[in-house]
Design an enzyme around this catalytic site. Structure first.
Site, PDB file in Angstrom:
ATOM      1  N   HIS A 249       0.871  -1.331   0.201  1.00  0.00           N
ATOM      2  CA  HIS A 249       0.206  -0.165  -0.028  1.00  0.00           C
ATOM      3  C   HIS A 249       0.931   1.289  -0.125  1.00  0.00           C
ATOM      4  O   HIS A 249       1.908   1.266   0.582  1.00  0.00           O
ATOM      5  CB  HIS A 249      -0.857  -0.030   1.213  1.00  0.00           C
ATOM      6  CG  HIS A 249      -1.680   1.231   1.289  1.00  0.00           C
ATOM      7  ND1 HIS A 249      -1.659   2.282   1.853  1.00  0.00           N
ATOM      8  CD2 HIS A 249      -3.258   0.925   1.214  1.00  0.00           C
ATOM      9  CE1 HIS A 249      -2.829   3.055   1.761  1.00  0.00           C
ATOM     10  NE2 HIS A 249      -3.878   2.072   1.300  1.00  0.00           N
TER      11      HIS A 249
ATOM     12  N   ASP B 114       3.054  -4.609   8.183  1.00  0.00           N
ATOM     13  CA  ASP B 114       1.751  -3.664   7.951  1.00  0.00           C
ATOM     14  C   ASP B 114       0.642  -4.702   7.987  1.00  0.00           C
ATOM     15  O   ASP B 114       0.409  -5.483   7.113  1.00  0.00           O
ATOM     16  CB  ASP B 114       2.003  -3.203   6.461  1.00  0.00           C
ATOM     17  CG  ASP B 114       0.554  -2.518   6.091  1.00  0.00           C
ATOM     18  OD1 ASP B 114      -0.545  -2.650   7.002  1.00  0.00           O
ATOM     19  OD2 ASP B 114       0.447  -1.817   5.161  1.00  0.00           O
TER      20      ASP B 114
ATOM     21  N   GLN C 110      -4.444  -5.046   7.020  1.00  0.00           N
ATOM     22  CA  GLN C 110      -5.583  -5.859   6.745  1.00  0.00           C
ATOM     23  C   GLN C 110      -5.527  -7.185   7.427  1.00  0.00           C
ATOM     24  O   GLN C 110      -6.456  -7.927   7.157  1.00  0.00           O
ATOM     25  CB  GLN C 110      -5.256  -6.223   5.067  1.00  0.00           C
ATOM     26  CG  GLN C 110      -5.573  -5.094   4.207  1.00  0.00           C
ATOM     27  CD  GLN C 110      -6.975  -4.690   4.194  1.00  0.00           C
ATOM     28  OE1 GLN C 110      -7.952  -5.058   4.544  1.00  0.00           O
ATOM     29  NE2 GLN C 110      -7.177  -3.323   3.854  1.00  0.00           N
TER      30      GLN C 110
HETATM   31  N1  PMP Z   1      -1.976  -0.724   4.440  1.00  0.00           N
HETATM   32  C1  PMP Z   1      -2.925  -1.562   4.033  1.00  0.00           C
HETATM   33  C2  PMP Z   1      -2.410  -2.958   3.520  1.00  0.00           C
HETATM   34  C3  PMP Z   1      -4.127  -1.071   3.700  1.00  0.00           C
HETATM   35  O1  PMP Z   1      -4.989  -1.794   3.301  1.00  0.00           O
HETATM   36  C4  PMP Z   1      -4.419   0.248   4.096  1.00  0.00           C
HETATM   37  C5  PMP Z   1      -5.579   0.788   4.115  1.00  0.00           C
HETATM   38  N2  PMP Z   1      -6.295   0.661   2.948  1.00  0.00           N
HETATM   39  C6  PMP Z   1      -3.425   0.849   4.893  1.00  0.00           C
HETATM   40  C7  PMP Z   1      -2.008   0.531   4.995  1.00  0.00           C
HETATM   41  C8  PMP Z   1      -3.554   2.506   5.238  1.00  0.00           C
HETATM   42  O2  PMP Z   1      -4.379   2.570   6.556  1.00  0.00           O
HETATM   43  P1  PMP Z   1      -4.995   3.921   6.687  1.00  0.00           P
HETATM   44  O3  PMP Z   1      -5.548   4.572   5.859  1.00  0.00           O
HETATM   45  O4  PMP Z   1      -5.947   3.348   7.842  1.00  0.00           O
HETATM   46  O5  PMP Z   1      -3.810   4.417   7.572  1.00  0.00           O
END
Ligand code: PMP
Length: 415
Positions: A122, A199, A202
């Site tokens: 991400h 991370d 998910q």
């Molecule tokens: N990492 C992953 C794998 C995600 O799916 C997400 C959110 N879609 C994030 C990081 C970021 O999360 P946030 O927007 O809550 O900071």
């Protein structure tokens, strides 16, 4: 006994309609809906407890502080953290990763050092490291993704070496659903003397997690993807790491003593929680964690495994539909991305919305992965505890309707 139908009764929003159809909410990887227990805990807090924490000695402040701090314990329980002091509340996964990049990265990386990421990250696990690389002269390396949606582990073995200072990887991909072999990568990172950030945005909502067994040095996730309110994230760090790190933000609450030219820091984890935190939403997150604990994370995973298997089966049977990511449900979670030959994901999502079905279309904040898959965007349905097979059926019928519309259009155009 886990029952999605029974669970649905706790989610007021699932009773609404969209375009005169019952809402079918399949955008859970973006954010989940909130049960009334969470909503009520927010109302209860504001109606009966609202006060600033850690400051006052009056009753409201003491109660609010106790409630806020109790949630730290619930987070520790969820992820098997040995101590509450290793848990920092942030705004979201993104802020947790930025905290590590600033507070740990600035002190530990320099020119020539390498940070190993993957092409399925991400943007929130890419951009903070790009900024760090710019500040320090470190270099980013990327593990590629195989055609069936897994990390290329041979490449990981080649890339992770003596120059690697940090490996930072997603536990479960928000696009492919892939569950990465975190233990194996942790072994590679630690053998190279590198730190390992996971991370878990998910994975924490969907899988049982035990940080001690996982082999991570840092773990980041967001409350809003696991029934909790927006505006609350978690950073967990392995023993000793947080005490070595400088603060990320300075201000009230995070100090011990302030003098004209310098200050000393509060004890952990408060050193990393500058200013008035998101008290109400952390307490609301506590109600979300109670809800998940009531179901049990193994049951949450089992439901998701079953509904994902059903969705893969039914969507996979549609001609012209290509599912991205692993087909083995034991190696994936419930984020199911797909492409329909000749039809843009935005058109799919718009037509589905007209039938009350919420999915996501776009690059999913994973542009590197879109390029690797050679698609501009994908459509993504993602599941959680309240989704049912009937909803998967509704999705499949709607996708068939999209195909009928577009096949009709291309037929007429050809004529
Ligand atoms: N990492 C992953 C794998 C995600 O799916 C997400 C959110 N879609 C994030 C990081 C970021 O999360 P946030 O927007 O809550 O900071």
């Amino acid at each position: 006994m886990f029952s999605a139908t029974k669970i649905r009764e706790d989610f007021p929003i699932l009773r609404r309609t969209v375009h005169d159809r019952p809402l079918v909410y399949l955008d859970n990887a973006a954010t989940t809906q909130k049960p009334r227990q969470v909503i009520e805990s927010l109302v209860r807090y504001y109606e009966t407890n609202n006060a600033n924490i850690h400051r006052g000695i009056h009753t409201l402040s003491v109660e609010a502080t106790e409630q806020y701090e109790a949630v730290r314990g619930k987070v520790a329980l969820l992820i098997g953290a040995p101590s509450n002091d290793s848990i920092v509340f942030t705004r979201n996964t993104t802020e947790s990763i930025n905290l590590v990049a600033r507070s740990w990265g600035d002190a530990n990386l320099s020119e020539g050092d390498e940070i190993v990421l993957s092409l399925m990250e991400h943007h929130s696990n890419i951009v903070p490291w790009q900024l760090l690389a710019r500040r320090t002269g470190a270099r980013l390396r990327y593990i590629e993704v195989t055609a069936d949606g897994h990390l290329d582990l041979d490449m990981a073995r080649q890339l992770i070496g003596p120059r690697t200072k940090l490996v930072s990887l997603v536990h479960m991909s928000n696009v492919l659903g892939t569950i990465n072999p975190i233990g194996e990568i942790a072994g590679m990172a630690h053998a190279a003397g590198a730190r390992f950030l996971v991370d878990a945005a998910q994975s924490a909502p969907h899988l049982p997690i035990d940080v001690t067994g996982l082999g991570a040095d840092f773990l980041a996730f967001s409350a809003h993807k696991m029934l909790g309110p927006t505006g609350v994230g978690v950073l967990w760090a392995a023993d000793g790491l947080l005490s070595e790190m400088e603060p990320f933000l300075g201000g009230g609450e995070m100090i011990s003593l302030v003098r004209q030219d310098e200050s000393t820091w509060a004890d952990l984890p408060h050193k990393f929680e500058a200013g008035t935190p998101n008290i109400a939403d952390v307490i609301g997150f506590g109600a979300a964690l109670d809800y998940l604990a009531g179901l049990g994370m193994p049951a949450v995973r089992e439901h998701e495994r079953n509904i994902t298997a059903y969705a893969l089966d039914r969507l996979g049977a549609l001609p012209g539909l290509n599912i991205h990511g692993p087909s083995d449900v034991d190696q994936r979670g419930g984020a199911v991305s797909f492409s329909l030959e000749g039809i843009h994901p935005h058109d799919i999502s718009t037509i589905l919305d007209s039938r009350g079905i919420a999915i996501r279309a776009g690059h999913h904040c994973a542009q590197l992965l879109m390029r690797a898959l050679d698609v501009p965007a994908t459509s993504r349905a993602s599941f959680y505890i309240y989704n049912t097979e009937d909803e998967v059926d509704a999705l499949v019928e709607a996708v068939e309707a999209v195909q009928r519309v577009f096949n009709g259009v291309s037929h007429r155009t050809a004529v």
